[in-house]
Design an enzyme around this catalytic site. Structure first.
Site, PDB file in Angstrom:
ATOM      1  N   HIS A  83       8.760   0.098   0.736  1.00 30.03           N
ATOM      2  CA  HIS A  83       9.112  -0.432  -0.579  1.00 30.03           C
ATOM      3  C   HIS A  83      10.603  -0.269  -0.893  1.00 30.03           C
ATOM      4  CE1 HIS A  83       5.363  -1.831  -2.428  1.00 30.03           C
ATOM      5  NE2 HIS A  83       4.768  -0.876  -1.720  1.00 30.03           N
ATOM      6  N   ASP A 124      12.856  -2.252   1.214  1.00 24.77           N
ATOM      7  CA  ASP A 124      13.520  -3.413   1.800  1.00 24.77           C
ATOM      8  C   ASP A 124      14.023  -4.363   0.721  1.00 24.77           C
ATOM      9  OD1 ASP A 124      10.836  -4.045   1.228  1.00 24.77           O
ATOM     10  OD2 ASP A 124      10.748  -5.591   2.768  1.00 24.77           O
ATOM     11  N   GLY A 138      -2.251  -4.696   5.902  1.00 23.15           N
ATOM     12  CA  GLY A 138      -1.014  -3.968   5.695  1.00 23.15           C
ATOM     13  C   GLY A 138      -0.132  -3.881   6.920  1.00 23.15           C
ATOM     14  N   SER A 153       1.037  -6.793   8.207  1.00 25.59           N
ATOM     15  CA  SER A 153       1.778  -8.044   8.077  1.00 25.59           C
ATOM     16  C   SER A 153       1.178  -9.219   8.832  1.00 25.59           C
ATOM     17  CB  SER A 153       3.242  -7.844   8.490  1.00 25.59           C
ATOM     18  OG  SER A 153       4.075  -8.703   7.759  1.00 25.59           O
ATOM     19  N   SER A 154      -0.108  -9.449   8.626  1.00 22.59           N
ATOM     20  CA  SER A 154      -0.738 -10.623   9.215  1.00 22.59           C
ATOM     21  C   SER A 154      -0.149 -11.909   8.654  1.00 22.59           C
ATOM     22  CB  SER A 154      -2.254 -10.586   8.964  1.00 22.59           C
ATOM     23  OG  SER A 154      -2.539 -10.521   7.581  1.00 22.59           O
ATOM     24  N   SER A 155       0.233 -11.920   7.378  1.00 23.32           N
ATOM     25  CA  SER A 155       0.775 -13.139   6.775  1.00 23.32           C
ATOM     26  C   SER A 155       2.150 -13.470   7.349  1.00 23.32           C
ATOM     27  CB  SER A 155       0.862 -13.003   5.253  1.00 23.32           C
ATOM     28  OG  SER A 155       1.693 -11.932   4.867  1.00 23.32           O
ATOM     29  N   ASP A 177       9.434  -7.522   7.038  1.00 24.43           N
ATOM     30  CA  ASP A 177       8.298  -7.963   7.846  1.00 24.43           C
ATOM     31  C   ASP A 177       8.670  -9.148   8.727  1.00 24.43           C
ATOM     32  OD1 ASP A 177       6.914  -6.002   6.586  1.00 24.43           O
ATOM     33  OD2 ASP A 177       5.632  -7.321   5.409  1.00 24.43           O
ATOM     34  N   TYR A 225       2.525  -5.248  -6.401  1.00 30.04           N
ATOM     35  CA  TYR A 225       3.798  -5.317  -5.665  1.00 30.04           C
ATOM     36  C   TYR A 225       4.904  -5.870  -6.562  1.00 30.04           C
ATOM     37  CZ  TYR A 225       7.127  -6.831  -2.059  1.00 30.04           C
ATOM     38  OH  TYR A 225       8.251  -7.026  -1.302  1.00 30.04           O
TER      39      TYR A 225
END
Length: 439
Positions: free
Chosen positions: A74, A76, A165, A167-169, A213, A263
């Site tokens: 948290h 970046d 969590g 970072s699949s997206s 990410d 977030y």
């Protein structure tokens, strides 16, 4: 003829129902979907042809990794330094040009075919599900002046746990962007692939994410982690030499969508914090900046500087958020130094301190992540564990001796299930390369 692949995961992660049109023998795919075995990317071109026809050699396949952030959570989006690594869990994209201007998306593990046209004015639509991530990339590419002479077909499959969590997206965004760039000869740099992914998140998905990410996924190299300065986008590859230790990823299996979490609220609180510091114009002790009115971001403060001016932040919540950013940034640099020196025990201590800060000052953990971290840190062979990613569910990581991995998983699983009521997911991982074509 329609065939169905149905997965009822006995661990309760999700149920997948996928309809594939056409005649083919699904036995090998069923064996993978109905087990804990990762999908073999060598099978993807064959599955592509079964859906779209043609020849396997005409479909190009690309891999895009998941990532762990070793430390630096948290920050970046607060100008901080982070220390991520790509891991050997990948999502795969098979892609081929069409003769017309149509675009078709399919995924082996998730239901539904999504159809669009390269001439569309792409916009977010809830019913488009994962296709929104792809269309967001298309929107940004077209705005950058990329011209599509024809459409294309896509078939995807991922071995990255969704909403976990890790970072699949971002793996989806960067893998798709890189595949499209290579297919059409756009020659977009890896740095710009990352920036396109971030821009799509901001403008298309309404998530104010940082750059970490997408950047690690686009630029990673196997056997290294990256020290990334998110304020300048300067980075350094650091050898990831863990000796007899391995990172174990621990998935809470709690569904968490970044846009639906807190977030954006945390980001807003950080913005309030820096605004208050700038307005107060407090003189600072020695450092790059000598007055709070001049700091460009929270992570420009050193820990002593923060301690000298923290009373300006009258709101306790805002003060805690700022404290986490400043101390976490310092922990990143300590962790890199510890790794370079081969001091894994110190790295483990910093992982524990990071989790405590994320729990107490940033409040993004929750009972599931805290249970995993506490259970992991209590195990013999584990020298440190913490949540990774946005929090509110998702994953934690633990640094575990290779000879203790199996017993570690058994013990943490037992404690987690007893407290939470369902099991967690575990896998040991190695570092991996960034987005690339599989030849």
């Amino acid at each position: 003829m329609t065939s169905k692949i149905i997965r009822n995961n006995t661990h309760g992660l999700y149920t997948l129902v996928y309809q594939l049109h056409g005649m083919y023998n699904p036995d090998k795919i069923n064996n993978m979907i109905n087990s804990n075995t990762d999908f073999d990317p060598a099978l993807l071109p064959g599955e592509f042809v079964k859906i779209y026809g043609g020849n396997e050699k005409d479909a190009r396949t690309f891999a895009s990794p998941a990532r762990i952030n070793i430390i630096g959570e948290h920050i970046d989006y607060n100008g901080g330094k982070v220390f991520p690594a790509a891991i050997d869990k990948y999502m795969y994209v098979a892609i081929r040009r069409r003769a017309d201007t149509a675009i078709t998306y399919n995924d082996i593990k998730f239901p539904g075919t999504y159809k669009f046209d390269v001439n569309d004015n792409f916009s977010y639509r809830k019913e488009n599900d994962y296709a929104n991530y792809l269309n967001g990339i298309m929107s940004i590419l077209k705005r950058r002046g990329c011209t599509f002479p024809c459409g294309f077909d896509v078939l995807m499959v991922s071995n990255v746990p969704p909403a976990g969590g890790i970072s699949s997206s971002s793996a989806l965004e960067c893998g798709f962007a890189y595949a499209v760039s290579e297919l059409f000869g756009f020659n977009i740099s890896r740095r710009d692939i990352a920036l396109i992914g971030q821009q799509s998140e901001h403008e298309f998905m309404s998530v104010n994410c940082g750059i970490m990410d997408q950047f690690i996924i686009a630029t990673a190299k196997k056997d290294t982690a990256e020290l990334l300065d998110c304020a300048t986008i300067e980075y350094e590859y650091v050898p990831l030499e863990l000796g007899d230790y391995r990172f174990v990823v621990m998935n809470t299996k709690k569904k968490r969508q970044l846009a639906d979490s807190k977030y954006n609220e945390r980001r807003s609180q950080c913005e309030q914090g820096i605004a208050a510091l700038k307005a107060a114009a407090v003189p600072l002790p020695a450092g790059k900046y000598t007055n709070t009115k001049d700091i460009p971001d929270l992570c420009s403060l050193t820990v002593p500087q923060f301690e000298s001016c923290e009373k300006v932040l009258s709101d306790n919540v805002i003060r805690n958020r700022v404290r986490h950013c400043v101390t976490e940034n310092a922990r990143v640099m300590e962790a890199v130094a510890a790794l370079k020196a081969g001091n894994l025990n110190r790295l483990g201590e910093l992982l524990k301190a990071s989790h405590e800060s994320l729990k107490t000052d940033y409040e993004v953990t929750g009972i599931e992540l805290d249970t995993l971290a506490d259970a992991a840190n209590a195990q013999k062979g584990c020298i440190g564990a913490r949540m990774t990613g946005a929090g509110f569910g998702g994953c934690a990581i633990a640094l575990v001796h290779k000879d203790s991995v199996d017993s570690f998983i058994d013990e943490v699983q037992e404690k987690y299930t007893k407290i939470i009521g369902h099991d967690a997911g575990f896998f040991a991982c190695k570092s991996g390369d960034g987005v690339r074509e599989i030849k």
